[in-house]
Design a protein around this motif. Structure first.
Motif, PDB file in Angstrom:
ATOM      1  N   HIS A  35       0.893  -1.160   0.022  1.00 26.47           N
ATOM      2  CA  HIS A  35      -0.058   0.091  -0.047  1.00 26.47           C
ATOM      3  C   HIS A  35       0.887   1.176  -0.013  1.00 26.47           C
ATOM      4  O   HIS A  35       0.473   2.236  -0.629  1.00 26.47           O
ATOM      5  N   ALA A  36       2.125   1.268   0.616  1.00 23.16           N
ATOM      6  CA  ALA A  36       2.921   2.195   0.679  1.00 23.16           C
ATOM      7  C   ALA A  36       3.455   2.568  -0.361  1.00 23.16           C
ATOM      8  O   ALA A  36       3.552   3.745  -1.140  1.00 23.16           O
ATOM      9  N   LYS A  37       3.824   1.453  -1.311  1.00 22.91           N
ATOM     10  CA  LYS A  37       4.431   1.505  -2.655  1.00 22.91           C
ATOM     11  C   LYS A  37       3.421   2.308  -3.452  1.00 22.91           C
ATOM     12  O   LYS A  37       3.706   3.019  -4.402  1.00 22.91           O
ATOM     13  N   LEU A  38       2.166   1.716  -3.542  1.00 20.36           N
ATOM     14  CA  LEU A  38       1.101   2.143  -4.219  1.00 20.36           C
ATOM     15  C   LEU A  38       0.730   3.683  -4.088  1.00 20.36           C
ATOM     16  O   LEU A  38       0.864   4.588  -4.947  1.00 20.36           O
ATOM     17  N   VAL A  39       0.904   4.031  -2.814  1.00 17.07           N
ATOM     18  CA  VAL A  39       0.724   5.695  -2.596  1.00 17.07           C
ATOM     19  C   VAL A  39       1.984   6.459  -3.158  1.00 17.07           C
ATOM     20  O   VAL A  39       1.554   7.428  -3.594  1.00 17.07           O
ATOM     21  N   CYS A  40       3.236   5.939  -2.906  1.00 13.91           N
ATOM     22  CA  CYS A  40       4.098   6.584  -3.780  1.00 13.91           C
ATOM     23  C   CYS A  40       4.137   6.754  -4.950  1.00 13.91           C
ATOM     24  O   CYS A  40       4.570   7.703  -5.687  1.00 13.91           O
ATOM     25  N   TYR A  41       3.773   5.704  -5.833  1.00 16.73           N
ATOM     26  CA  TYR A  41       3.755   5.583  -7.203  1.00 16.73           C
ATOM     27  C   TYR A  41       2.528   6.763  -7.560  1.00 16.73           C
ATOM     28  O   TYR A  41       2.685   7.380  -8.526  1.00 16.73           O
ATOM     29  N   MET A  42       1.598   6.739  -6.793  1.00 17.59           N
ATOM     30  CA  MET A  42       0.384   7.627  -7.224  1.00 17.59           C
ATOM     31  C   MET A  42       0.989   8.877  -7.137  1.00 17.59           C
ATOM     32  O   MET A  42       0.191   9.765  -8.043  1.00 17.59           O
ATOM     33  N   ASN A  43       1.493   9.113  -6.066  1.00 19.82           N
ATOM     34  CA  ASN A  43       1.838  10.680  -5.937  1.00 19.82           C
ATOM     35  C   ASN A  43       2.931  11.178  -6.586  1.00 19.82           C
ATOM     36  O   ASN A  43       3.325  12.143  -6.915  1.00 19.82           O
ATOM     37  N   GLU A  44       4.055  10.365  -6.890  1.00 23.82           N
ATOM     38  CA  GLU A  44       5.430  10.733  -7.431  1.00 23.82           C
ATOM     39  C   GLU A  44       5.440  10.222  -9.030  1.00 23.82           C
ATOM     40  O   GLU A  44       6.136  10.972  -9.609  1.00 23.82           O
ATOM     41  N   GLN A  45       4.962   9.076  -9.202  1.00 25.02           N
ATOM     42  CA  GLN A  45       5.385   8.523 -10.601  1.00 25.02           C
ATOM     43  C   GLN A  45       4.143   7.964 -11.329  1.00 25.02           C
ATOM     44  O   GLN A  45       4.063   6.810 -11.744  1.00 25.02           O
ATOM     45  N   ASP A  46       2.962   8.867 -11.367  1.00 24.22           N
ATOM     46  CA  ASP A  46       1.837   8.578 -12.322  1.00 24.22           C
ATOM     47  C   ASP A  46       2.115   8.349 -13.575  1.00 24.22           C
ATOM     48  O   ASP A  46       1.258   7.880 -14.209  1.00 24.22           O
ATOM     49  N   ASP A  47       3.245   8.797 -14.092  1.00 23.15           N
ATOM     50  CA  ASP A  47       3.497   8.654 -15.486  1.00 23.15           C
ATOM     51  C   ASP A  47       3.367   7.049 -16.071  1.00 23.15           C
ATOM     52  O   ASP A  47       2.984   6.749 -17.011  1.00 23.15           O
ATOM     53  N   LEU A  48       3.779   6.381 -15.091  1.00 17.89           N
ATOM     54  CA  LEU A  48       4.033   4.699 -15.418  1.00 17.89           C
ATOM     55  C   LEU A  48       2.818   4.240 -15.612  1.00 17.89           C
ATOM     56  O   LEU A  48       2.307   3.522 -16.499  1.00 17.89           O
ATOM     57  N   ARG A  49       1.579   4.599 -14.612  1.00 14.54           N
ATOM     58  CA  ARG A  49       0.410   3.979 -14.747  1.00 14.54           C
ATOM     59  C   ARG A  49      -0.304   4.729 -16.092  1.00 14.54           C
ATOM     60  O   ARG A  49      -1.015   3.953 -16.684  1.00 14.54           O
ATOM     61  N   LYS A  50      -0.080   5.692 -16.317  1.00 20.25           N
ATOM     62  CA  LYS A  50      -0.697   6.605 -17.768  1.00 20.25           C
ATOM     63  C   LYS A  50       0.043   5.894 -18.895  1.00 20.25           C
ATOM     64  O   LYS A  50      -0.748   5.650 -19.734  1.00 20.25           O
ATOM     65  N   LEU A  51       1.288   5.592 -18.947  1.00 18.52           N
ATOM     66  CA  LEU A  51       2.005   4.692 -19.944  1.00 18.52           C
ATOM     67  C   LEU A  51       1.107   3.448 -20.097  1.00 18.52           C
ATOM     68  O   LEU A  51       0.924   3.152 -21.195  1.00 18.52           O
ATOM     69  N   LEU A  52       0.967   2.857 -19.042  1.00 20.59           N
ATOM     70  CA  LEU A  52       0.434   1.253 -19.330  1.00 20.59           C
ATOM     71  C   LEU A  52      -1.130   1.301 -19.708  1.00 20.59           C
ATOM     72  O   LEU A  52      -1.597   0.653 -20.450  1.00 20.59           O
ATOM     73  N   LEU A  53      -1.600   2.393 -19.372  1.00 17.63           N
ATOM     74  CA  LEU A  53      -3.131   2.655 -19.612  1.00 17.63           C
ATOM     75  C   LEU A  53      -3.438   3.115 -20.871  1.00 17.63           C
ATOM     76  O   LEU A  53      -4.523   2.734 -21.872  1.00 17.63           O
ATOM     77  N   ARG A  54      -2.570   4.028 -21.582  1.00 16.82           N
ATOM     78  CA  ARG A  54      -2.884   4.717 -22.961  1.00 16.82           C
ATOM     79  C   ARG A  54      -1.820   4.182 -23.780  1.00 16.82           C
ATOM     80  O   ARG A  54      -1.810   5.044 -24.873  1.00 16.82           O
ATOM     81  N   GLU A  55      -0.987   3.339 -23.627  1.00 14.84           N
ATOM     82  CA  GLU A  55      -0.246   2.948 -24.979  1.00 14.84           C
ATOM     83  C   GLU A  55      -1.084   2.231 -25.807  1.00 14.84           C
ATOM     84  O   GLU A  55      -2.193   2.135 -25.627  1.00 14.84           O
ATOM     85  N   PRO A  56      -0.314   1.977 -26.910  1.00 12.77           N
ATOM     86  CA  PRO A  56      -1.300   1.646 -28.170  1.00 12.77           C
ATOM     87  C   PRO A  56      -2.312   0.229 -27.931  1.00 12.77           C
ATOM     88  O   PRO A  56      -3.258   0.291 -28.380  1.00 12.77           O
ATOM     89  N   ARG A  57      -1.807  -0.630 -26.947  1.00 16.53           N
ATOM     90  CA  ARG A  57      -2.428  -1.634 -26.363  1.00 16.53           C
ATOM     91  C   ARG A  57      -3.212  -1.594 -24.968  1.00 16.53           C
ATOM     92  O   ARG A  57      -3.172  -2.420 -24.439  1.00 16.53           O
ATOM     93  N   GLY A  58      -3.139  -0.439 -24.673  1.00 17.67           N
ATOM     94  CA  GLY A  58      -3.608  -0.221 -23.322  1.00 17.67           C
ATOM     95  C   GLY A  58      -4.890  -0.580 -22.707  1.00 17.67           C
ATOM     96  O   GLY A  58      -5.723  -0.842 -23.777  1.00 17.67           O
TER      97      GLY A  58
END
Length: 61
Positions: A35-58
């Motif tokens: 959960h702490a990793k999730l919160v950190c990624y959401m607050n500081e590295q949301d670009d990774l989530r966006k990359l996986l959701l929006r890439e051509p086969r996201g």
């Protein structure tokens, strides 16, 4: 064009819900709980989530 980033995923499907599990290409965060990793990624590295959701086969859900 060459990719600047390689991320390894395992695609899964369970009861009609598709999901991806990152197994390589992303550094692990030094946190004690997932959960702490999730919160950190959401607050500081949301670009990774966006990359996986929006890439051509996201998956935009």
């Amino acid at each position: 064009m060459r990719s600047q980033r390689n991320i390894s995923l395992v695609c899964s499907h369970c009861e009609g819900k598709a999901g991806d599990v990152i197994v390589g290409g992303v550094l692990d965060l030094p946190a004690k709980a997932m959960h702490a990793k999730l919160v950190c990624y959401m607050n500081e590295q949301d670009d990774l989530r966006k990359l996986l959701l929006r890439e051509p086969r996201g998956r935009l859900e």
